[in-house]
Motif scaffolding. Structure first.
Motif, PDB file in Angstrom:
ATOM      1  N   TYR A   1      51.166  41.393  36.841  1.00 55.41           N
ATOM      2  CA  TYR A   1      50.406  40.732  37.924  1.00 55.41           C
ATOM      3  C   TYR A   1      49.609  41.099  38.680  1.00 55.41           C
ATOM      4  O   TYR A   1      48.242  41.241  39.039  1.00 55.41           O
ATOM      5  CB  TYR A   1      51.880  39.959  38.815  1.00 55.41           C
TER       6      TYR A   1
ATOM      7  N   LYS B   1      31.063  38.864  35.944  1.00 58.53           N
ATOM      8  CA  LYS B   1      31.871  38.818  36.817  1.00 58.53           C
ATOM      9  C   LYS B   1      32.980  37.576  36.539  1.00 58.53           C
ATOM     10  O   LYS B   1      33.367  37.462  37.292  1.00 58.53           O
ATOM     11  CB  LYS B   1      31.254  37.820  37.886  1.00 58.53           C
ATOM     12  N   VAL B   2      32.765  36.269  35.606  1.00 57.00           N
ATOM     13  CA  VAL B   2      33.403  35.404  35.412  1.00 57.00           C
ATOM     14  C   VAL B   2      34.142  35.568  34.977  1.00 57.00           C
ATOM     15  O   VAL B   2      35.583  35.679  35.141  1.00 57.00           O
ATOM     16  CB  VAL B   2      32.420  34.312  34.442  1.00 57.00           C
TER      17      VAL B   2
ATOM     18  N   PHE C   1      52.617  35.818  37.870  1.00 57.39           N
ATOM     19  CA  PHE C   1      52.734  36.252  39.065  1.00 57.39           C
ATOM     20  C   PHE C   1      53.901  35.070  39.381  1.00 57.39           C
ATOM     21  O   PHE C   1      54.825  34.543  40.133  1.00 57.39           O
ATOM     22  CB  PHE C   1      51.899  36.471  40.032  1.00 57.39           C
TER      23      PHE C   1
ATOM     24  N   ILE D   1      47.327  35.432  38.217  1.00 58.37           N
ATOM     25  CA  ILE D   1      48.594  34.993  38.955  1.00 58.37           C
ATOM     26  C   ILE D   1      49.331  34.271  38.881  1.00 58.37           C
ATOM     27  O   ILE D   1      50.243  34.045  38.583  1.00 58.37           O
ATOM     28  CB  ILE D   1      47.371  33.641  40.400  1.00 58.37           C
TER      29      ILE D   1
ATOM     30  N   PHE E   1      41.350  37.801  36.906  1.00 55.04           N
ATOM     31  CA  PHE E   1      42.269  37.811  38.685  1.00 55.04           C
ATOM     32  C   PHE E   1      43.450  36.592  38.471  1.00 55.04           C
ATOM     33  O   PHE E   1      44.298  36.677  38.803  1.00 55.04           O
ATOM     34  CB  PHE E   1      40.795  37.590  39.795  1.00 55.04           C
ATOM     35  N   GLN E   2      42.400  35.176  37.910  1.00 57.13           N
ATOM     36  CA  GLN E   2      43.248  33.637  37.833  1.00 57.13           C
ATOM     37  C   GLN E   2      44.340  34.269  36.973  1.00 57.13           C
ATOM     38  O   GLN E   2      45.425  33.436  37.450  1.00 57.13           O
ATOM     39  CB  GLN E   2      42.908  32.768  37.462  1.00 57.13           C
TER      40      GLN E   2
ATOM     41  N   THR F   1      36.674  25.747  36.820  1.00 57.03           N
ATOM     42  CA  THR F   1      36.386  26.573  37.725  1.00 57.03           C
ATOM     43  C   THR F   1      35.438  27.754  36.997  1.00 57.03           C
ATOM     44  O   THR F   1      33.726  27.587  36.635  1.00 57.03           O
ATOM     45  CB  THR F   1      37.177  27.795  38.218  1.00 57.03           C
TER      46      THR F   1
ATOM     47  N   LEU G   1      39.781  41.622  39.920  1.00 57.95           N
ATOM     48  CA  LEU G   1      39.039  42.069  41.279  1.00 57.95           C
ATOM     49  C   LEU G   1      37.669  43.083  40.840  1.00 57.95           C
ATOM     50  O   LEU G   1      36.710  42.159  41.283  1.00 57.95           O
ATOM     51  CB  LEU G   1      39.898  41.986  42.217  1.00 57.95           C
TER      52      LEU G   1
ATOM     53  N   MET H   1      45.245  41.538  38.398  1.00 57.52           N
ATOM     54  CA  MET H   1      44.500  40.857  39.145  1.00 57.52           C
ATOM     55  C   MET H   1      43.990  42.005  40.096  1.00 57.52           C
ATOM     56  O   MET H   1      42.449  41.154  40.523  1.00 57.52           O
ATOM     57  CB  MET H   1      45.180  40.604  40.609  1.00 57.52           C
TER      58      MET H   1
ATOM     59  N   ALA I   1      35.236  41.270  38.776  1.00 63.51           N
ATOM     60  CA  ALA I   1      34.835  39.967  40.195  1.00 63.51           C
ATOM     61  C   ALA I   1      33.208  40.515  41.048  1.00 63.51           C
ATOM     62  O   ALA I   1      32.184  40.260  41.199  1.00 63.51           O
ATOM     63  CB  ALA I   1      34.966  39.109  40.244  1.00 63.51           C
TER      64      ALA I   1
ATOM     65  N   LEU J   1      36.760  36.636  37.365  1.00 62.46           N
ATOM     66  CA  LEU J   1      37.307  36.043  37.809  1.00 62.46           C
ATOM     67  C   LEU J   1      38.702  35.133  37.243  1.00 62.46           C
ATOM     68  O   LEU J   1      39.433  35.243  37.654  1.00 62.46           O
ATOM     69  CB  LEU J   1      36.614  35.073  37.927  1.00 62.46           C
TER      70      LEU J   1
END
Lengths: 121, 511
Positions: free
Chosen positions: A12, A32-33, A46, A43, A39-40, A88, A20, A16, A23, A36
């Motif tokens: 995790y 960048k997308v 986690f 989570i 990154f999510q 998003t 990051l 992340m 992004a 992201l």
């Protein structure tokens, strides 16, 4: 085998941080997308790791099984968070398409240069 | 006694009307629906605020779907969020009717129903964040509010393509911020086993929780603090704000500047005082000094940069960065007077910035742009718009008689109470810098020579005032409200802010 139990948490944190970095440091808006998204996803892993209960099965009531069950709450939360994440992504990609149409590029440095020209004019 | 379902309706009404608007209505009807819905929400919120005043303990609790908290999701309204709900609802109810012409100029006619639908969904997010008593709900509604905000900002693309890059930058930073908040809430869930805020706060107070999971709680605290700072645009996480406000259509800037960052400040107060508790946040962790330093830099740098701007929207955006600094200052002082100052500043800045962005919208509608160079002599040509601009600017400075003076007075008093005179100096220097950029706007409005030629692009408008009832009146209403507050007529608002601050920082024996 204590360290094995911590593997999901390492995954995790690694996901992340990679996300990051992508992004923030990448110049291409699509990358960048992607950052992201990673990154999510970190989570999500986690939250799913949070739900684990020693010896627990999937939280579906079953005849003759007194438990333990894994906690269903983080699963439900993360279903919601996945929906948020998908939305998003959709908004982000729609913006990238609009940027491509308006500027003809999706590279952050070229966009910055084009924006700077606009300010002077 | 108000109807028991009012707390749910505050969120459900704009949600339903927003979807209905996007699906079934077209053009001006869509705007009418948005306006009606915002008025209905205001009525509901005022009813709710009155109910809170008379409720035992000052709390109205609503169990969504009949599932009792802490298992079910709870909507919990106390004096703090009643205050913020009123601010959000009032701003929605005044800005929405005043936004029609500005939006029609910025958005193609066949897209208007979608715009007004998204506009209402944005309010769903903001009202929902404020009313909910469930930590995960805050995250979901924050994302509803944010996703709609990115869309609204991007709608500035028809006038200026930079709105797109600004919206994208906002999206990246906003998503990172919200994700930090999500991870932090996950840590809290792990430690406390609950998502209900009141329940969480109670369990965090148990000594064994603090001993066994001290490190996890500190990690959760840092993650949530980082996420919230990004959302409320506190320095150094403010970088998305100037671009977003400067390139969004002016009515969108008016709505966002007066509600979105304010709700961010509310979330900060709720988590710092309501969940982690004042003792953990300010006595065991160095949050106070950190917040004060960030706030001081935000105030000074934001005001300085505002002085250098020539585009009015960008000037107001940088001034917003500074004004959020004042609110963070009050939060960071961690005293009753400081919090009351932060809440009053929240209210007064919402009124003033809303009025200013609406006035700028009226200028843009007439002139096509709003630059400080174009303001010469507008005091005579557009007296009402110029009047709103002038009053608003004076309010930002905090001239006695405006609401800005009242809130800054509370902040300075709170700082001196604790012997923090450098903080008081920062507030004063910030106000002087605000006076510098305010003069930059006010001086050309009224002091230009008689024979100044009309500004470029003015041929079409013939030097007339903007349409009064739809563009000028909402700004005037907000200015009047803020003047009333400044002249001591804001008793109920001030009382509510003080009561909310007292709930969060209970009076204790000794200093």
């Amino acid at each position: 085998m204590e360290w094995l139990r911590l593997v999901p948490y390492w995954v995790y944190v690694a996901l992340m941080m990679i996300g990051l970095y992508g992004a923030i440091a990448r110049g291409n808006l699509v990358k960048k997308v992607i950052g992201l998204g990673l990154f999510q996803t970190g989570i999500f892993i986690f939250y799913i790791s949070l739900a684990v209960v020693d010896g627990g099965t999937a939280p579906i009531a079953r005849e003759g099984w007194e438990g333990p069950y894994t906690s269903p709450l983080p699963h439900v939360l993360i279903l919601t968070a996945i929906v948020v994440s998908v939305s998003t992504m959709a908004v982000a990609l729609a913006l990238v398409i609009e940027v491509q149409r308006a500027y003809g590029t999706v590279e952050a440095d070229e966009l910055a240069a084009l924006d700077a020209e606009g300010t002077e004019a | 006694m108000s109807h028991p379902d009012v707390p749910a309706l505050v969120v459900v009404v704009p949600l339903l009307t927003g979807l209905l608007t996007a699906l079934a209505l077209r053009g001006r009807w869509a705007w009418a629906a948005a306006t009606l819905s915002s008025w209905l929400v205001l009525a509901l919120v005022l009813d709710l605020a009155l109910a809170v005043q008379h409720a035992p303990g000052g709390v109205v609790s609503y169990a969504l779907g009949g599932w009792a908290p802490p298992v079910g999701i709870e909507y919990r309204v106390d004096r703090l969020n009643a205050f913020v709900l009123v601010v959000v609802a009032v701003m929605g109810a005044v800005v929405t009717p005043g936004a029609r012409l500005g939006v029609e100029a910025a958005v193609p006619a066949d897209r208007l129903h979608l715009f007004w639908g998204v506009w209402q969904l944005c309010q769903v997010g903001l009202l929902g964040i404020t009313i909910t008593g469930d930590a995960f709900n805050v995250y979901v509604l924050l994302e509803i509010g944010s996703l709609t905000t990115y869309t609204l900002v991007a709608m500035g693309k028809h006038r200026d393509r930079r709105a797109l890059t600004a919206a994208f930058q906002y999206l990246v930073m906003g998503t990172v911020g919200a994700s930090f908040l999500l991870v932090g809430i996950g840590y809290l869930l792990q430690v406390t086993g609950t998502l209900n805020m009141a329940d969480m706060a109670a369990r965090l107070l148990e000594p064994e929780t603090a001993r066994a999971s001290g490190r996890t709680i500190r990690a959760a605290f840092s993650l949530i603090a980082a996420g919230v700072c990004l959302k409320m645009a506190l320095f150094p996480a403010h970088t998305w704000l100037p671009g977003a406000y400067a390139h969004a259509p002016a009515p969108v800037s008016a709505l966002l500047a007066s509600t979105a960052t304010k709700v961010g400040v509310y979330v900060a107060i709720r988590f710092l005082y309501g969940i982690f508790g004042r003792e953990l946040s300010f006595e065991r962790l160095p949050t106070g000094p950190l917040l004060l330093v960030c706030a001081a830099v935000a105030i000074l740098a934001g005001s300085l940069l505002a002085c250098r701007q020539r585009d009015l929207k960008r000037l107001l955006a940088w001034s917003s960065v500074a004004q959020i600094g004042y609110m963070a200052l009050g939060v960071g002082l961690a005293s009753k007077a400081g919090l009351a100052g932060a809440l009053l500043h929240l209210l007064q800045h919402a009124l003033v910035k809303g009025a200013l962005f609406l006035a700028v919208g009226a200028l843009v509608w007439r002139l096509g742009a709003a630059r400080t160079d174009d303001l010469g002599g507008l005091g005579r040509r557009m007296p009402w718009t110029a009047g709103v601009l002038t009053l608003g600017m004076l309010g930002l400075v905090g001239v006695p008689g405006t609401a800005g003076f009242v809130s800054k007075w509370y902040l300075v008093t709170a700082a001196l109470e604790q012997g923090l005179w450098p903080v008081a100096v920062v507030v004063l220097v910030g106000s002087l810098l605000a006076a510098a950029y305010a003069l930059k706007v006010i001086e050309p409005l009224w002091a230009a020579p008689e024979d100044l030629p009309p500004p470029a692009g003015a041929a079409a408008w013939g030097g007339r005032e903007s349409p009064f009832s739809s563009l000028v009146l909402p700004g005037l209403v907000l200015s009047a409200l803020s003047l009333g507050l400044g002249l001591g007529l804001g008793g109920p608002a001030q009382g509510l802010a003080l009561a909310a601050a007292e709930d969060l920082v209970p009076a204790r024996g000794g200093p």
